[in-house]
Enzyme design. Structure first.
Site, mmCIF file in Angstrom:
data_model
loop_
_atom_site.group_PDB
_atom_site.id
_atom_site.type_symbol
_atom_site.label_atom_id
_atom_site.label_comp_id
_atom_site.label_asym_id
_atom_site.label_seq_id
_atom_site.Cartn_x
_atom_site.Cartn_y
_atom_site.Cartn_z
ATOM 1 N NE ARG A 80 8.701 42.408 22.523
ATOM 2 C CZ ARG A 80 9.175 43.707 22.054
ATOM 3 N NH1 ARG A 80 8.250 44.325 21.291
ATOM 4 N NH2 ARG A 80 10.308 44.373 22.401
ATOM 5 C CE1 TYR A 119 3.726 38.361 15.848
ATOM 6 C CE2 TYR A 119 1.280 38.872 16.608
ATOM 7 C CZ TYR A 119 2.750 38.365 16.740
ATOM 8 O OH TYR A 119 2.877 37.801 18.034
ATOM 9 C CG HIS A 205 2.004 45.136 16.490
ATOM 10 N ND1 HIS A 205 2.286 45.842 17.671
ATOM 11 C CD2 HIS A 205 1.880 43.868 16.743
ATOM 12 C CE1 HIS A 205 2.708 44.567 18.602
ATOM 13 N NE2 HIS A 205 2.407 43.632 18.095
ATOM 14 N NE ARG A 208 5.476 47.476 21.237
ATOM 15 C CZ ARG A 208 4.396 47.020 21.706
ATOM 16 N NH1 ARG A 208 3.510 47.539 22.315
ATOM 17 N NH2 ARG A 208 4.110 45.413 21.489
ATOM 18 C CD GLU A 233 -0.371 43.362 26.100
ATOM 19 O OE1 GLU A 233 0.009 42.037 26.553
ATOM 20 O OE2 GLU A 233 0.043 43.573 25.050
ATOM 21 C CG HIS A 267 -4.372 43.729 25.383
ATOM 22 N ND1 HIS A 267 -4.499 42.361 25.999
ATOM 23 C CD2 HIS A 267 -3.276 43.427 24.452
ATOM 24 C CE1 HIS A 267 -3.904 41.541 25.272
ATOM 25 N NE2 HIS A 267 -3.174 42.236 24.250
ATOM 26 C CG ASP A 318 -2.932 37.945 23.455
ATOM 27 O OD1 ASP A 318 -2.609 37.691 22.175
ATOM 28 O OD2 ASP A 318 -2.867 38.820 24.130
#
Length: 452
Positions: A80, A119, A205, A208, A233, A267, A318
């Site tokens: 990420r 996003y 999203h 979290r 996920e 996921h 994805d």
């Protein structure tokens, strides 16, 4: 326009010598079984186009850039960080160019609609563009150029983690407070208004990134549209959710929100037995992205138990590490074979063809997840048609379900010979009609981004 196929997968099963007539509005006007070619070219085997339930189009540009060991514990979270550094460079032209090539590759592989989990909203410093929906408009422009069907899913993102953890530098292009997100959503609805049969949903999203109060506000924006959310996920995500909310992510969603057939849980990799049964019973779709999940080391979805419980699933690309509809389906079955050390785990006595069961389930589940009717080659339906080349090496001599088994498990992208999207002939002889110009724009974009 009249199209003639040696065989076609119709709602009642395979039929031979099928002529499909297209209406001017891009729907199917007539289907004749047992029809002579009557001067029409033999287009091979016709199947309905699949929907790609989950895409981050811009990530196509970073495919392959994270395949080196950055630290001894490389995982989703370290990947990420690379993704954040890549998107930090993108301007609107870059977003459009990358999305256009990604959508072309989707069409060339057998996808005819995409759910864009969108996003990336703002400028690199986090400042909104003067046009709040600037990047949504670029996604719509890429869809219009390529002809792919679009379900736009504007993403709400507020926090870096559970407990309203403050956002980090990498998040600033995603963030909106509730009032601005509502304006962004309406501007995004306007951005897709001119596209044929485009629709819009909403995408908190993850648990979290938005809290339970914000979730309630977000859901009111699309009272009839699809709802997509990342869930379970990563094991760390599950553990953090239990610590913060006292429940696992999927269990919390089902306990606290009206999870039903409008929902797609992306996921949903890490489910306990009770969650498997409850997710299946809810009518929601599990949005599986097997190639990305393998690439990121996410884990393996408990597919046999989920299907046994009557669960529905769709497939998505994805991160777009590799865009290939057949490979996504193949990976679902292969992951189970590696886990259970058996073969054809997802076939059934009623449907012994593994490829056919995977294709039929993904066809129905992906369409449901994107708020679309069940795709089918039938009169009145959109002419979203994928033609498989029965002369390709992997399909020679195959008939009926063997065609799907061979395309999914032994074929290659060149098996997809032609594609029509709402009657528009977008892939001709394995190549998208706009590939040349799209590749040229993409090449310039990547040379700029990567400094070459």
């Amino acid at each position: 326009m009249r199209l003639w196929f040696e065989t076609a997968l119709l709602p009642g099963g395979w039929a031979d010598h099928v002529a499909i007539r297209l209406a001017p509005d891009g729907t199917i006007a007539a289907i004749d079984i047992g029809a002579p070619p009557a001067g029409s070219a033999n287009l091979g085997a016709a199947i309905p186009g699949l929907a790609n339930v989950h895409s981050h189009a811009f990530q196509r540009g970073m495919a392959g850039l994270a395949e080196f060991r950055g630290n001894p514990d490389d995982d989703f979270w370290s990947w990420r960080e690379i993704m954040y550094r890549f998107l930090d460079r993108l301007d609107p032209n870059d977003v459009e160019a990358i999305a256009a090539l990604a959508y072309i590759e989707m069409l060339e592989s057998g996808f005819t609609r995409v759910g864009e989990f969108h996003y990336l909203h703002h400028q690199p410093d986090g400042t909104p563009y003067a046009n709040l929906a600037e990047l949504a408009e670029r996604i719509a422009a890429a869809a219009e150029q390529t002809g792919i069907g679009l379900t736009l899913l504007p993403v709400a993102y507020r926090h870096a983690g559970f407990g309203r953890r403050p956002p980090e530098r990498g998040h600033i292009r995603f963030l909106n407070d509730p009032a601005r997100f509502a304006r962004l959503f309406e501007a995004s609805r306007h951005a897709i208004a001119a596209l044929p049969d485009a629709n819009i949903g909403v995408a908190p999203h993850s648990l979290r990134a938005v809290d339970h109060v914000e979730l309630g506000d977000i859901l009111t924006l699309a009272p009839a549209g699809p709802i997509h959310i990342h869930a379970a996920e990563q094991i760390r995500e599950v553990e953090d959710c239990i610590a913060a909310l006292g429940a696992r992510p999927v269990a919390w969603l089902i306990d606290n929100l009206p999870v039903d057939e409008r929902w797609c849980l992306i996921h949903a990799t890490h489910l306990d037995p009770r969650e498997i049964a409850r997710l299946a019973a809810s009518g929601a779709v599990a949005g599986l992205c097997p190639l990305t999940e393998a690439n990121l080391g996410d884990g393996i979805f408990p597919m046999p138990a989920y299907l046994e419980a009557g669960g529905r699933f769709g497939i998505g690309t994805d991160s777009n590490i590799a865009i290939d509809a057949a490979r996504e389906l193949e990976m679902i079955e292969y992951a189970q074979r590696l886990t259970h050390r058996r073969r054809n785990l997802l076939a059934t006595p009623d449907q012994p063809s593994t490829g056919t069961r995977l294709f039929a389930a993904a066809l129905a589940g992906s369409a449901r997840a994107l708020g679309q009717p069940h795709p089918a080659l039938e009169v009145g339906a959109p002419a979203d048609i994928v033609a498989l080349d029965m002369g390709s090496a992997s399909l020679l001599g195959r008939r009926t379900d063997q065609l799907l088994d061979s395309w999914i498990f032994s074929g290659s992208r060149d098996a997809v010979h032609h594609v029509w999207r709402r009657g528009r002939h977008v892939v001709v002889a394995r190549r998208h009609v706009a590939r040349g110009s799209a590749e040229a724009r993409y090449r310039k974009t990547m040379e700029k981004l990567l400094g070459r």
